[in-house]
Design an enzyme around this catalytic site. Structure first.
Site, PDB file in Angstrom:
ATOM      1  N   HIS A   1      76.167  36.571  56.456  1.00 43.10           N
ATOM      2  CA  HIS A   1      75.961  36.826  55.027  1.00 43.10           C
ATOM      3  C   HIS A   1      76.390  35.650  54.148  1.00 43.10           C
ATOM      4  O   HIS A   1      76.231  35.723  52.923  1.00 43.10           O
ATOM      5  CB  HIS A   1      76.685  38.108  54.621  1.00 43.10           C
ATOM      6  CG  HIS A   1      76.081  39.325  55.236  1.00 43.10           C
ATOM      7  ND1 HIS A   1      75.087  40.058  54.631  1.00 43.10           N
ATOM      8  CD2 HIS A   1      76.311  39.920  56.440  1.00 43.10           C
ATOM      9  CE1 HIS A   1      74.725  41.058  55.419  1.00 43.10           C
ATOM     10  NE2 HIS A   1      75.454  40.997  56.516  1.00 43.10           N
TER      11      HIS A   1
ATOM     12  N   ASN B   1      69.157  42.137  52.127  1.00 46.26           N
ATOM     13  CA  ASN B   1      69.962  40.925  52.309  1.00 46.26           C
ATOM     14  C   ASN B   1      69.140  39.667  52.034  1.00 46.26           C
ATOM     15  O   ASN B   1      69.551  38.566  52.426  1.00 46.26           O
ATOM     16  CB  ASN B   1      70.528  40.877  53.729  1.00 46.26           C
ATOM     17  CG  ASN B   1      71.416  42.068  54.041  1.00 46.26           C
ATOM     18  OD1 ASN B   1      72.212  42.469  53.207  1.00 46.26           O
ATOM     19  ND2 ASN B   1      71.271  42.634  55.229  1.00 46.26           N
TER      20      ASN B   1
ATOM     21  N   HIS C   1      81.510  43.227  63.056  1.00 46.90           N
ATOM     22  CA  HIS C   1      80.220  43.899  63.179  1.00 46.90           C
ATOM     23  C   HIS C   1      80.047  44.626  64.519  1.00 46.90           C
ATOM     24  O   HIS C   1      80.635  44.242  65.536  1.00 46.90           O
ATOM     25  CB  HIS C   1      79.102  42.862  63.023  1.00 46.90           C
ATOM     26  CG  HIS C   1      77.750  43.446  62.780  1.00 46.90           C
ATOM     27  ND1 HIS C   1      76.845  43.664  63.793  1.00 46.90           N
ATOM     28  CD2 HIS C   1      77.144  43.858  61.639  1.00 46.90           C
ATOM     29  CE1 HIS C   1      75.739  44.184  63.293  1.00 46.90           C
ATOM     30  NE2 HIS C   1      75.891  44.310  61.981  1.00 46.90           N
TER      31      HIS C   1
ATOM     32  N   ASP D   1      81.124  34.605  62.458  1.00 48.11           N
ATOM     33  CA  ASP D   1      79.814  35.156  62.133  1.00 48.11           C
ATOM     34  C   ASP D   1      79.521  34.853  60.663  1.00 48.11           C
ATOM     35  O   ASP D   1      80.135  35.422  59.767  1.00 48.11           O
ATOM     36  CB  ASP D   1      79.821  36.667  62.394  1.00 48.11           C
ATOM     37  CG  ASP D   1      78.452  37.300  62.206  1.00 48.11           C
ATOM     38  OD1 ASP D   1      77.601  36.700  61.531  1.00 48.11           O
ATOM     39  OD2 ASP D   1      78.239  38.411  62.733  1.00 48.11           O
TER      40      ASP D   1
ATOM     41  N   LYS E   1      68.575  37.004  56.693  1.00 48.66           N
ATOM     42  CA  LYS E   1      69.208  37.384  55.423  1.00 48.66           C
ATOM     43  C   LYS E   1      68.819  36.354  54.366  1.00 48.66           C
ATOM     44  O   LYS E   1      67.692  36.358  53.916  1.00 48.66           O
ATOM     45  CB  LYS E   1      70.708  37.538  55.644  1.00 48.66           C
ATOM     46  CG  LYS E   1      70.989  38.688  56.643  1.00 48.66           C
ATOM     47  CD  LYS E   1      72.417  38.879  56.950  1.00 48.66           C
ATOM     48  CE  LYS E   1      72.620  40.101  57.849  1.00 48.66           C
ATOM     49  NZ  LYS E   1      71.973  39.972  59.185  1.00 48.66           N
TER      50      LYS E   1
ATOM     51  N   SER F   1      79.952  42.173  55.321  1.00 49.44           N
ATOM     52  CA  SER F   1      78.737  42.702  54.714  1.00 49.44           C
ATOM     53  C   SER F   1      78.939  44.010  53.972  1.00 49.44           C
ATOM     54  O   SER F   1      78.144  44.349  53.090  1.00 49.44           O
ATOM     55  CB  SER F   1      77.666  42.907  55.791  1.00 49.44           C
ATOM     56  OG  SER F   1      78.099  43.843  56.769  1.00 49.44           O
TER      57      SER F   1
ATOM     58  N   GLU G   1      84.103  37.648  60.784  1.00 47.53           N
ATOM     59  CA  GLU G   1      82.967  37.338  59.926  1.00 47.53           C
ATOM     60  C   GLU G   1      83.490  36.522  58.755  1.00 47.53           C
ATOM     61  O   GLU G   1      84.574  36.800  58.238  1.00 47.53           O
ATOM     62  CB  GLU G   1      82.312  38.622  59.412  1.00 47.53           C
ATOM     63  CG  GLU G   1      81.737  39.502  60.504  1.00 47.53           C
ATOM     64  CD  GLU G   1      81.143  40.789  59.966  1.00 47.53           C
ATOM     65  OE1 GLU G   1      80.584  40.765  58.839  1.00 47.53           O
ATOM     66  OE2 GLU G   1      81.236  41.818  60.658  1.00 47.53           O
TER      67      GLU G   1
END
Length: 372
Positions: free
Chosen positions: A197, A32, A119, A194, A227, A169, A165
């Site tokens: 990413h 990542n 997640h 979140d 990340k 991911s 998110e």
């Protein structure tokens, strides 16, 4: 107890699901480290300069004891300014931050409506918390609102929390943040986003997909630092009262040794880098465009992000294709349940500045070969 564990490990081996740690090898299509910052000269220089001026390697204790270093506070001040929030709070990892956030902020009588693909760290926090929680269909804003309406109709009187998110991911797709923010406003809900990413990759100066929502009283975001920022840790960003409540009630914060002050220095420098060096994002997006052109013809899904997937379905087939690609020198990982839903095993392809144009072309060639 140990015999039971050995039996369980044996079952995992028979199912070809037993995990083991292995050294890094092959061209990086699995990390990542999207902007290639983990090994950057500027981050190394920031850590070296901090050591030179006497910054300690270890914190020595929890933040509420003697572990609260000036470097932690400097990072939190800089991060709040960078992301445009009233406050931030630095945690040692994204998992720890998410678990503490979900276990601490929603209260008994509240409802958490979370995306079905959120997640594992969010699930951990919800299990530890007091609020009721329910899943909504992935990226379905109407399903989120319907869950809140049903709860209110059934005499739900607390605060609704919407948890998503911004960039998923394992799929590389994005949450409908604008629609969810409107739902939060209509129902006096709090939106938890979140940004693990998306941070560093999307938004002005790399401030993420939620950049336009930062600063609202009903929005809390999580920005992980391991990340695209190339470091370690996580920042909870939002209203000051939320961060203050985590300091006072968040067991995962109160009873944990504080992160290294050196890492706080590194993260602060990483924020400067993503603002100072927009060419990193430009080069990454050029890679995304090249990958979409070369990988789509071999079945890789185009997501409009740096995370792409090759759907396979069958667990064994996904792992066999991944093994063949790895044997050819490309570090692409197979992803299967329980990380993803049953029947959706896939290869996850992560684009980073650790690879070049020739690497992407080579990956396309080997995927074409192993799938022929």
């Amino acid at each position: 107890m140990l015999i039971d564990h050995r039996n369980d490990l044996a079952r995992l081996s028979l199912q070809d699901r037993r995990r083991a740690l292995a050294p890094r090898r092959g061209v990086d299509f699995s990390s990542n480290d999207y902007l290639g910052l983990a090994g950057s000269a500027r981050l190394r220089g920031a850590v070296a300069a901090a050591l030179e001026r006497g910054v300690a390697v270890g914190s020595g204790g929890s933040r509420l004891l003697r572990g609260n270093a000036p470097e932690h506070e400097a990072l939190e001040t800089a991060a709040a300014r960078f992301f445009g929030t009233a406050a931030t709070l630095f945690f040692a990892s994204g998992f720890a931050a998410n678990a503490a956030l979900f276990a601490t902020l929603p209260q008994r009588g509240d409802l958490i409506v979370h995306d079905a693909l959120i997640h594992a760290s969010a699930h951990e926090g919800m299990r530890l918390g007091r609020a009721t929680f329910v899943a909504a269909a992935h990226n379905d804003a109407d399903a989120v609102e319907d869950a809140i309406v049903r709860w209110r109709r059934d005499d739900g009187r607390g605060t609704p929390w919407i948890a998503v998110e911004s960039l998923y991911s394992m799929d590389g797709d994005r949450a409908p943040l604008a629609a969810l923010a409107e739902i939060a406003d209509r129902h006096d809900a709090i939106l938890l986003i979140d940004e693990a990413h998306a941070t560093g990759v999307f938004g002005p100066d790399g401030r993420g997909l939620a950049a336009g929502l930062d600063g609202r009283e009903n929005v809390i975001t999580l920005r992980t630092c391991g990340k695209a920022l190339g470091c370690e840790g996580a920042l909870v960003c939002g209203p000051a009262v939320a961060c203050d409540f985590l300091v006072n009630r968040g067991r995962g914060f109160i009873f944990s040794t504080a992160p290294s002050p050196l890492m706080a220095c590194a993260v602060e420098e990483a924020l400067r880098i993503v603002a100072d060096e927009p060419d990193r994002r430009a080069r990454l997006w050029a890679q995304v465009a090249q990958a979409e052109t070369l990988l789509a013809p071999v079945g890789v899904g185009v997501t409009g992000s740096q995370i792409m997937t090759l759907p396979v379905g069958d667990d064994g087939a996904a792992m066999a294709i991944a093994a063949a690609v790895q044997a050819a020198g490309y570090d692409v990982r197979g992803i299967r349940p329980p990380t993803v839903p049953a029947g959706t095993a896939r290869l996850r392809i992560s684009l980073t500045l650790n690879v070049g144009e020739a690497d992407i072309a080579g990956l396309a060639d080997i995927l074409r070969e192993v799938r022929a």
